[in-house]
Design an enzyme around this catalytic site. Structure first.
Site, PDB file in Angstrom:
ATOM      1  N   ARG A   1      80.495 -92.095  34.532  1.00 20.26           N
ATOM      2  CA  ARG A   1      79.594 -92.386  33.076  1.00 20.26           C
ATOM      3  C   ARG A   1      79.006 -91.117  33.047  1.00 20.26           C
ATOM      4  NH1 ARG A   1      73.979 -95.641  33.517  1.00 20.26           N
ATOM      5  NH2 ARG A   1      73.765 -95.526  31.166  1.00 20.26           N
TER       6      ARG A   1
ATOM      7  N   ARG B   1      59.748 -97.174  30.964  1.00 25.64           N
ATOM      8  CA  ARG B   1      59.703 -96.325  29.739  1.00 25.64           C
ATOM      9  C   ARG B   1      58.816 -96.993  28.685  1.00 25.64           C
ATOM     10  NH1 ARG B   1      66.091 -95.135  29.759  1.00 25.64           N
ATOM     11  NH2 ARG B   1      66.179 -95.487  31.936  1.00 25.64           N
TER      12      ARG B   1
ATOM     13  N   ASN C   1      79.041 -94.861  38.276  1.00 28.44           N
ATOM     14  CA  ASN C   1      78.188 -95.184  37.242  1.00 28.44           C
ATOM     15  C   ASN C   1      76.842 -94.780  37.898  1.00 28.44           C
ATOM     16  OD1 ASN C   1      76.265 -96.094  35.615  1.00 28.44           O
ATOM     17  ND2 ASN C   1      77.219 -98.125  35.384  1.00 28.44           N
TER      18      ASN C   1
ATOM     19  N   GLU D   1      80.188-102.126  32.585  1.00 27.88           N
ATOM     20  CA  GLU D   1      80.432-100.751  32.149  1.00 27.88           C
ATOM     21  C   GLU D   1      81.580-100.081  32.723  1.00 27.88           C
ATOM     22  OE1 GLU D   1      75.945-100.344  32.954  1.00 27.88           O
ATOM     23  OE2 GLU D   1      75.905 -98.925  31.160  1.00 27.88           O
TER      24      GLU D   1
ATOM     25  N   HIS E   1      73.864 -96.540  26.502  1.00 25.16           N
ATOM     26  CA  HIS E   1      74.434 -97.742  26.891  1.00 25.16           C
ATOM     27  C   HIS E   1      75.550 -98.304  26.034  1.00 25.16           C
ATOM     28  CE1 HIS E   1      69.917 -98.797  28.350  1.00 25.16           C
ATOM     29  NE2 HIS E   1      70.831 -98.544  29.385  1.00 25.16           N
TER      30      HIS E   1
HETATM   31  C1  LIG Z   1      70.742 -94.455  29.172  1.00 27.13           C
HETATM   32  C2  LIG Z   1      69.894 -95.423  30.199  1.00 27.13           C
HETATM   33  O1  LIG Z   1      68.618 -95.875  30.118  1.00 27.13           O
HETATM   34  O2  LIG Z   1      70.684 -95.785  31.401  1.00 27.13           O
HETATM   35  P1  LIG Z   1      70.003 -96.842  32.419  1.00 27.13           P
HETATM   36  O3  LIG Z   1      69.590 -98.216  32.013  1.00 27.13           O
HETATM   37  O4  LIG Z   1      71.100 -97.044  33.381  1.00 27.13           O
HETATM   38  O5  LIG Z   1      68.653 -96.152  33.192  1.00 27.13           O
HETATM   39 MG   LIG Z   2      72.643 -99.818  33.564  1.00 25.77          MG
END
Ligand SMILES: CC(=O)OP(=O)(O)O
Ligand SMILES: [Mg+2]
Ligand SMILES: Nc1ncnc2c1ncn2[C@@H]1O[C@H](COP(=O)(O)OP(=O)(O)O)[C@@H](O)[C@H]1O
Length: 399
Positions: free
Chosen positions: A92, A242, A10, A385, A181
């Site tokens: 993943r 983000r 993952n 996951e 996710h």
């Molecule tokens: C799709 C995504 O944001 O994955 P992660 O939370 O692992 O960065």
């Molecule tokens: Mg994660």
């Protein structure tokens, strides 16, 4: 000897998690049936670990180096990739576009299709491809299966999947909402049904996956009907680095008025926004410590994070109509009682009553944190996951 083991890789944006599972041994969950929470004593899990801070100071250089470290760790426990007991490697893969909606046996052609999706998940798909290539080099004879974050959301109704932009442009460039996710949303929504003693088809669940990346989903009777991430994993909730939802005109404004280029803005919104942009820290533990010392920036970051989360709880309550449960999962969701409480406090008119005392009790198993009279069950449900990926991968290769 039948090979019954699955190695799961993952790869996140800055971490690599792995688990080695023996699918012949009892595991507390099944792919389609009721799920009970997983504990560290599961006999099916033979090894697990994480390489963190990839590409950061104090961490390994890149995902290739991280994989080498994982391979060495496994070999030192005599569980190496050369083991004849391995049945498959499950990878993943974050973005599957419109093509990949099921677990997929990896071929050269599949790898090149996943590479074509890199522009839609630039922080994730390259790491996933590296993992696939290295594992295929080490064991060219072994089936390798890709399990996509987008798959669980691929059946979302068009009303939720479409952006209201010119259709011809959208269709030509694949501009639509994919969601991410998905293995976690699928696993946690099923585990939540099991916690309530119900079948997945009987319950409507809002899943709040709050890790470094974060997303919400509305799951009706086991089927995803909306999710907060979109074309890329940037839309939706406030995350570690983000921004989540913003007015798209912020991008034009920064380009025209601040003179920033597209790559600068991409970097700003993906890596220097969210909690880290608001207060300099992306770890909720550190933010909690700073709030305890009356740090105003940390408090603001927390407040913006929680406000967005409440908005999605309200929105998905309306999307679902009847909500049976709200499930918190991933690093923040499983561990931060403060976030859970702040997100749901005062929502009694929606039938949501979080119990401050139950919520504050720490634990590693799935549990209810709502009052006994709450119409909507509020649950903390650890995600897995890797187990979900292993089961999906094994379902393709099992003898
Ligand atoms: C799709 C995504 O944001 O994955 P992660 O939370 O692992 O960065
Ligand atoms: Mg994660
Ligand atoms: N005890 C804790 N209290 C609050 N937040 C925590 C705790 N432990 C972990 N976290 C949060 O969880 C985040 C990581 O979550 P995780 O699901 O592992 O993310 P990812 O898979 O995206 O790397 C950390 O950045 C941190 O903010």
């Amino acid at each position: 000897m039948t090979a019954t083991r699955v190695l799961v890789l993952n790869s996140g944006s800055s971490s690599l998690k792995y688990q080695l599972l023996d699918m012949a041994r009892p595991s507390p969950t099944t792919l389609t049936g009721a799920a009970t929470p997983r504990s560290d004593t599961d006999s099916s899990r033979l090894a697990s670990g994480i390489v963190e801070r990839i590409g950061e100071a104090g961490g390994v250089a890149d995902h290739s180096a991280a994989l080498k470290q994982v391979a060495d760790e496994l070999s030192s426990q005599s569980l190496g990739l050369d083991s004849p007991e391995l049945a498959a490697v499950g990878h993943r893969v974050v973005h599957g576009g419109t093509r990949f909606t099921e677990p997929t046996l990896i071929t050269d052609e599949v790898v090149s299709e996943i590479e074509k999706l890199v522009p839609l998940a630039p922080l994730h798909n390259p790491a996933n491809v590296t993992g696939i290539k290295v594992a295929r080099e080490l064991r060219p004879d072994l089936p390798q299966v890709a399990v996509f974050d987008t798959a669980f959301h691929s059946g979302m109704p068009e009303a939720a999947a479409r952006y209201a932009i010119d259709r011809a442009t959208a269709d030509r460039y694949g501009v639509r909402r994919y969601g991410f996710h998905g293995t976690s949303h699928a696993y946690v929504s099923r585990a939540t049904a099991a916690l309530l003693g119900k079948e997945p088809s009987e319950v409507n669940v809002i899943v709040l996956h709050l890790g470094n990346g974060a997303s919400a989903s509305a799951v009706r009777g086991g089927v995803c009907v909306d999710t907060s991430m979109g074309l890329t994993p940037l839309e939706g909730l406030v995350m570690g680095t983000r921004s989540g939802d913003i007015d798209p005109a912020v991008v034009f404004h920064l380009a025209r008025v601040a003179g920033l280029g597209v790559d600068d803005i991409d970097d700003l919104l993906n890596k220097r926004s969210g909690l880290v942009g608001l207060c300099g820290d992306n770890d909720m533990r550190e933010i909690g410590r700073r709030i305890a010392e009356d740090d105003a920036d940390a408090q603001l970051a927390f407040d913006v994070y929680v406000h967005r989360l409440r908005k999605y709880v309200g929105a998905y309550s309306a999307v679902l109509g009847r909500v049976d449960a709200i499930a918190f999962t991933a690093g923040v969701g499983e561990n931060s009682a403060a976030v859970r409480e702040a997100a749901l406090i005062g929502l009694e008119p929606l039938g949501i009553e979080i119990d401050a005392v139950r919520n504050a009790v720490r634990g590693s198993a799935a549990r209810l944190v709502s009052t006994r009279t709450s119409r909507v069950a509020v649950a903390v449900v650890p995600t897995d996951e890797e187990l979900e990926i292993a089961q999906q991968a094994y379902s393709l290769v099992r003898p």
